[in-house]
Scaffold this motif. Structure first.
Motif, PDB file in Angstrom:
ATOM      1  N   ARG A   1       0.829  -1.201   0.000  1.00 39.38           N
ATOM      2  CA  ARG A   1       0.000   0.000   0.000  1.00 39.38           C
ATOM      3  C   ARG A   1       0.872   1.263   0.000  1.00 39.38           C
ATOM      4  NH1 ARG A   1      -2.762  -1.167   4.137  1.00 39.38           N
ATOM      5  NH2 ARG A   1      -4.424  -2.255   3.037  1.00 39.38           N
ATOM      6  N   ILE A   2       1.954   1.210   0.800  1.00 37.25           N
ATOM      7  CA  ILE A   2       2.864   2.366   0.861  1.00 37.25           C
ATOM      8  C   ILE A   2       3.533   2.593  -0.490  1.00 37.25           C
ATOM      9  CG2 ILE A   2       5.043   3.171   1.845  1.00 37.25           C
ATOM     10  CD1 ILE A   2       4.142   1.828   4.492  1.00 37.25           C
ATOM     11  N   LYS A   3       3.960   1.454  -1.133  1.00 38.18           N
ATOM     12  CA  LYS A   3       4.585   1.596  -2.450  1.00 38.18           C
ATOM     13  C   LYS A   3       3.606   2.153  -3.480  1.00 38.18           C
ATOM     14  CE  LYS A   3       8.115  -1.992  -1.937  1.00 38.18           C
ATOM     15  NZ  LYS A   3       8.615  -3.306  -2.425  1.00 38.18           N
ATOM     16  N   MET A   4       2.353   1.660  -3.398  1.00 44.27           N
ATOM     17  CA  MET A   4       1.334   2.173  -4.330  1.00 44.27           C
ATOM     18  C   MET A   4       1.090   3.660  -4.081  1.00 44.27           C
ATOM     19  SD  MET A   4      -1.449  -0.949  -4.338  1.00 44.27           S
ATOM     20  CE  MET A   4      -2.577  -0.021  -5.363  1.00 44.27           C
ATOM     21  N   ASN A   5       1.014   4.027  -2.776  1.00 49.13           N
ATOM     22  CA  ASN A   5       0.824   5.443  -2.454  1.00 49.13           C
ATOM     23  C   ASN A   5       2.008   6.282  -2.910  1.00 49.13           C
ATOM     24  OD1 ASN A   5      -1.644   4.914  -1.285  1.00 49.13           O
ATOM     25  ND2 ASN A   5      -0.821   4.704   0.792  1.00 49.13           N
ATOM     26  N   ASP A   6       3.225   5.711  -2.717  1.00 48.94           N
ATOM     27  CA  ASP A   6       4.423   6.431  -3.192  1.00 48.94           C
ATOM     28  C   ASP A   6       4.385   6.619  -4.706  1.00 48.94           C
ATOM     29  OD1 ASP A   6       5.419   6.664  -0.668  1.00 48.94           O
ATOM     30  OD2 ASP A   6       6.764   4.927  -0.802  1.00 48.94           O
ATOM     31  N   ARG A   7       3.956   5.537  -5.392  1.00 44.15           N
ATOM     32  CA  ARG A   7       3.874   5.626  -6.840  1.00 44.15           C
ATOM     33  C   ARG A   7       2.828   6.666  -7.268  1.00 44.15           C
ATOM     34  NH1 ARG A   7       4.288   0.697  -7.652  1.00 44.15           N
ATOM     35  NH2 ARG A   7       2.098   0.082  -7.642  1.00 44.15           N
TER      36      ARG A   7
ATOM     37  N   GLN B   1       4.245  10.009  -6.572  1.00 37.45           N
ATOM     38  CA  GLN B   1       5.220  10.363  -7.605  1.00 37.45           C
ATOM     39  C   GLN B   1       4.528  10.775  -8.901  1.00 37.45           C
ATOM     40  OE1 GLN B   1       7.855   7.051  -7.990  1.00 37.45           O
ATOM     41  NE2 GLN B   1       8.899   7.425  -6.030  1.00 37.45           N
ATOM     42  N   GLU B   2       3.469  10.003  -9.240  1.00 41.15           N
ATOM     43  CA  GLU B   2       2.733  10.350 -10.460  1.00 41.15           C
ATOM     44  C   GLU B   2       2.081  11.731 -10.315  1.00 41.15           C
ATOM     45  OE1 GLU B   2       0.012   7.176 -10.976  1.00 41.15           O
ATOM     46  OE2 GLU B   2       1.513   5.737 -11.710  1.00 41.15           O
TER      47      GLU B   2
ATOM     48  N   ASN C   1       3.059  14.069  -8.309  1.00 38.88           N
ATOM     49  CA  ASN C   1       4.121  15.084  -8.326  1.00 38.88           C
ATOM     50  C   ASN C   1       4.568  15.376  -9.749  1.00 38.88           C
ATOM     51  OD1 ASN C   1       4.189  15.455  -5.560  1.00 38.88           O
ATOM     52  ND2 ASN C   1       5.751  13.876  -5.227  1.00 38.88           N
ATOM     53  N   THR C   2       4.661  14.297 -10.541  1.00 42.14           N
ATOM     54  CA  THR C   2       5.039  14.493 -11.950  1.00 42.14           C
ATOM     55  C   THR C   2       3.986  15.325 -12.678  1.00 42.14           C
ATOM     56  OG1 THR C   2       6.152  12.339 -11.946  1.00 42.14           O
ATOM     57  CG2 THR C   2       5.658  13.305 -14.084  1.00 42.14           C
ATOM     58  N   GLU C   3       2.715  14.971 -12.387  1.00 38.09           N
ATOM     59  CA  GLU C   3       1.638  15.739 -13.012  1.00 38.09           C
ATOM     60  C   GLU C   3       1.672  17.201 -12.564  1.00 38.09           C
ATOM     61  OE1 GLU C   3      -2.025  13.842 -12.135  1.00 38.09           O
ATOM     62  OE2 GLU C   3      -1.579  12.008 -13.274  1.00 38.09           O
ATOM     63  N   LEU C   4       1.926  17.382 -11.255  1.00 34.49           N
ATOM     64  CA  LEU C   4       2.009  18.757 -10.742  1.00 34.49           C
ATOM     65  C   LEU C   4       3.171  19.518 -11.368  1.00 34.49           C
ATOM     66  CD1 LEU C   4       1.254  18.253  -6.934  1.00 34.49           C
ATOM     67  CD2 LEU C   4      -0.176  19.443  -8.606  1.00 34.49           C
ATOM     68  N   GLU C   5       4.297  18.776 -11.538  1.00 35.98           N
ATOM     69  CA  GLU C   5       5.443  19.431 -12.186  1.00 35.98           C
ATOM     70  C   GLU C   5       5.090  19.833 -13.617  1.00 35.98           C
ATOM     71  OE1 GLU C   5       8.726  16.822 -11.926  1.00 35.98           O
ATOM     72  OE2 GLU C   5       9.036  17.117  -9.762  1.00 35.98           O
ATOM     73  N   ASP C   6       4.384  18.890 -14.306  1.00 36.31           N
ATOM     74  CA  ASP C   6       3.968  19.227 -15.685  1.00 36.31           C
ATOM     75  C   ASP C   6       3.023  20.429 -15.676  1.00 36.31           C
ATOM     76  OD1 ASP C   6       5.466  17.158 -16.603  1.00 36.31           O
ATOM     77  OD2 ASP C   6       3.789  15.734 -16.749  1.00 36.31           O
TER      78      ASP C   6
END
Length: 534
Positions: free
Chosen positions: A353-359, A362-363, A365-370
């Motif tokens: 669950r933590i890895k999924m939440n991290d993923r 991250q996604e 964050n990537t979207e926010l960066e975009d």
């Protein structure tokens, strides 16, 4: 108060003494178990010795009394604690030859030997009968002492065997009386005096320790059988680990001398049973029972068979307890294992669950960066275009203001031709070209790779390349405005002073020549990178 302190000190000394002896007792027990494994070799050594005596006896003529009786006596000594039936045969031969040659003292010795072996085997009535046949009028001083000791031992044995409150007491008193009479007949030697010290009252300073007797017996020139007999006798004067020390020493020497009369190891088994060393007690009793069967000791076999079931039952209880504890341990282990597995499953789920939440983070964050990049890009574009707009508007307002003033001035002066000439100097097309040039310069500053990226979407023969200082073509301007976010065709047409059809035609023509699908062409245009000079 002093009595309490003395009692505490005495207890501490007893504990220290007990634990000080424990290591020696344990090491002797290990030696005893090792000697038990070598019992067969000691039996073979004993049998070899007996065979040699028999071979020597065969060589002696029947009429040669002294050497023949001496060899028969040696043969009896070897059998007396080894095999009952062979010992009986040997002593009968001793009695027969003594009667044949009318040797009174040798006959008395043989009868006493006969009574001794009967006593060891539990034939108490027969032993008393054999003692009664001894002619007490013919006893020497030493023989009388040995006779009284034999009778005292016989009384003590039957007292212990009967174990009755009335009769046992009578036999015990008779045994004590014979021992006292025997002690008065002869002066005891140094060994006997040292042994007697063990039976002094507890607390007497003259009473030696059990470890003293352990070292004393090993330091003297005694046979293994003598050490076993004396150590067993002295053990009655001690208890606890002191008694175990002496009995273990006696049992070891009984094994080494191939003594099968079993008394020492039987007593050792009883003492170990009292100390709750049930497994060790069972080993001793099993050995004692085997020895009793080997020798033919009926009384000892009966005693062993009465004690052995008690030890066996306690061993069974211990094994059952160990089994129960093992099952309890297994259940606890399984419970802990299940809990751990359950925890590991939960932990794994949490980690997943933590890895999924991290993923997801991250996604996001990537979207926010975009998004941030696009917002920043849009902001920069708007800043540049707004700046361009105000600059251009300001220039046009200033130009219009000058033209209006000059025209009004000439009109006031009546110079209508000059006013017309001033208005005619305003060139709209030139101003448009100037605006497009400024727009091209600003756009290419923001998107320096626009032309190259645009051409990468077209075939080589359809690509549009600008020469140095050349303004963008109408086609490039249309898609430049689209990249800036102006997607409405009418708005593009008004900015570029084109008709809607013209703009549509330009777009359709380029999309038709593109290397990608027309549906994604404009998306590819929007993906052209903005200059990141942050």
């Amino acid at each position: 108060m002093r009595r309490k302190i003395s009692a505490i000190i005495f207890c501490l000394i007893s504990v220290i003494h007990t634990y000080a002896n424990t290591p020696k007792t344990d090491s002797l027990w290990l030696l005893l178990k090792a000697e038990l494994k070598k019992g067969t070799s000691y039996i073979q050594r004993k049998e070899q010795k007996i065979r040699l005596i028999k071979q020597q006896l065969e060589k002696i003529p029947d009429d040669n009394f002294n050497p023949r009786f001496q060899l028969l006596s040696h043969l009896f000594d070897e059998y007396s604690s080894f095999r009952f039936d062979s010992a009986i045969t040997s002593v009968h031969r001793m009695i027969a030859i003594s009667k044949r040659f009318n040797e009174k003292q040798h006959l008395i010795k043989s009868q006493m030997a006969y009574a001794t072996v009967l006593m060891k085997s539990g034939f108490y009535k027969e032993a008393f009968d054999a003692v009664a046949e001894v002619d007490t009028n013919q006893l020497s001083t030493r023989t009388e002492h040995d006779y009284l000791v034999l009778r005292a031992l016989l009384y003590a044995e039957i007292s212990a065997y009967n174990n009755d409150a009335y009769f046992a007491k009578r036999y015990h008193e008779a045994s004590e009386e014979d021992f006292k009479r025997a002690a008065q007949i002869i002066n005891v030697d140094e060994l006997e005096r040292t042994i007697n010290l063990a039976f002094l009252p507890t607390g007497d300073k003259k009473k030696p320790t059990a470890e003293f007797y352990y070292n004393y017996l090993l330091s003297r020139k005694l046979s293994e059988h003598q050490i076993a007999i004396i150590a067993t006798r002295i053990s009655y004067a001690y208890d606890n680990y002191d008694k175990l020390l002496l009995l273990t020493l006696a049992a070891i020497n009984d094994i080494r001398s191939a003594t099968k009369e079993t008394f020492a190891i039987f007593l050792l088994g009883q003492e170990l049973f009292q100390h709750n060393r049930n497994n060790d007690a069972y080993i001793c009793m099993q050995e004692a029972l085997g020895n009793a069967a080997f020798f033919g000791t009926r009384n000892r076999a009966a005693q062993i068979e009465s004690v052995l079931p008690l030890i066996a039952s306690r061993l069974i209880e211990e094994k059952q307890h160990e089994k129960d504890m093992l099952w309890i341990g297994i259940v606890i282990f399984l419970f802990v294992a299940v809990v751990l597995v359950f925890q590991l499953v939960l932990f794994r789920k949490q980690m997943i669950r933590i890895k999924m939440n991290d993923r997801i983070i991250q996604e996001k964050n990537t979207e926010l960066e975009d998004v941030n990049g696009k917002l920043w890009e849009s902001s920069r574009i708007k800043e540049e275009l707004i700046g361009l707009f105000f600059k251009t508007c300001s220039s046009y307002i200033e130009t219009l203001d000058k033209v209006i003033r000059k025209a009004q001035h000439n009109i006031k002066l009546g110079k209508y031709q000059d006013a017309t000439r001033v208005l005619g100097n305003v060139h709209i097309q030139t101003e448009k070209n100037q605006l497009f040039s400024t727009l091209d310069r600003v756009f290419l500053t923001l998107f320096p790779n626009f032309v190259a990226s645009f051409n990468s979407l077209l075939k080589q023969e359809d690509q549009i390349w600008l020469k140095e200082g050349e303004m963008m073509t109408a086609t490039l301007r249309i898609f430049a405005l689209i990249r800036l976010g102006v997607t409405d065709i009418e708005t593009i047409a008004k900015i570029l002073d084109y008709t809607v059809n013209t703009v549509y035609t330009y777009k359709a023509r380029i999309k038709g020549k593109a290397l990608v699908s027309p549906d994604v062409f404009e998306q590819k245009i929007m993906e052209i990178k903005f200059t990141d000079d942050r």
